[in-house]
Design an enzyme around this catalytic site. Sequence first.
Site, PDB file in Angstrom:
ATOM      1  N   CYS A  65     -37.791   0.444  32.007  1.00 14.28           N
ATOM      2  CA  CYS A  65     -36.741   1.131  31.238  1.00 14.28           C
ATOM      3  C   CYS A  65     -37.220   1.652  29.894  1.00 14.28           C
ATOM      4  O   CYS A  65     -36.476   2.350  29.214  1.00 14.28           O
ATOM      5  CB  CYS A  65     -35.538   0.208  31.042  1.00 14.28           C
ATOM      6  SG  CYS A  65     -35.775  -1.048  29.785  1.00 14.28           S
ATOM      7  N   CYS A  97     -46.746 -10.790  22.246  1.00 18.68           N
ATOM      8  CA  CYS A  97     -45.861 -11.278  21.185  1.00 18.68           C
ATOM      9  C   CYS A  97     -44.547 -10.510  21.315  1.00 18.68           C
ATOM     10  O   CYS A  97     -44.504  -9.303  21.093  1.00 18.68           O
ATOM     11  CB  CYS A  97     -46.521 -11.019  19.841  1.00 18.68           C
ATOM     12  SG  CYS A  97     -45.596 -11.644  18.436  1.00 18.68           S
TER      13      CYS A  97
HETATM   14 FE    FE Z   1     -36.400  -3.008  30.903  1.00 19.90          FE
END
Ligand code: FE
Length: 138
Positions: A98, A118
């Site tokens: 996404c 991280c």
């Molecule tokens: Fe995503």
Amino acid sequence: MNKKKSNAEWQSLLPPEVYRICFEKGTEPAFSGAYWRQKEKGEYLCAACDTALFSSAQKYDSGSGWPSFWQAMQTELIAEAPDNSLAARRTEILCAACGAHLGHRFDDGPPPTGTRFCVNSLSLKFQPAEPSSKQGKN
Ligand code: FE
């Protein structure tokens, strides 16, 4: 899988603090998030599109105040982009499905990879592992 949407659409779907981190490339303050010291077994999903990205099996305490992983569940789940916004050059990491901003990748992680992903807690949604008693019904 492509789960990309327009920023306006994400803004209407996500809590403001999640939108700010994931789609305005924000960073939560260290030691402020929900998951930096979490040790429970389970999977960490993308906060925007729910793709499982990281597992507790590869999570470790980096001392940074952000959830840290030495490997993603699958390499292709994580996209990367150069980030020159600070004096130090960093590698931004994003959800490949996404495009949500997750955090950064560094080369000071523990064995066996030497990698440190991280990640902002706000970029993640924790899904606890199923208790083993539920798995084999006999
Ligand atoms: Fe995503």
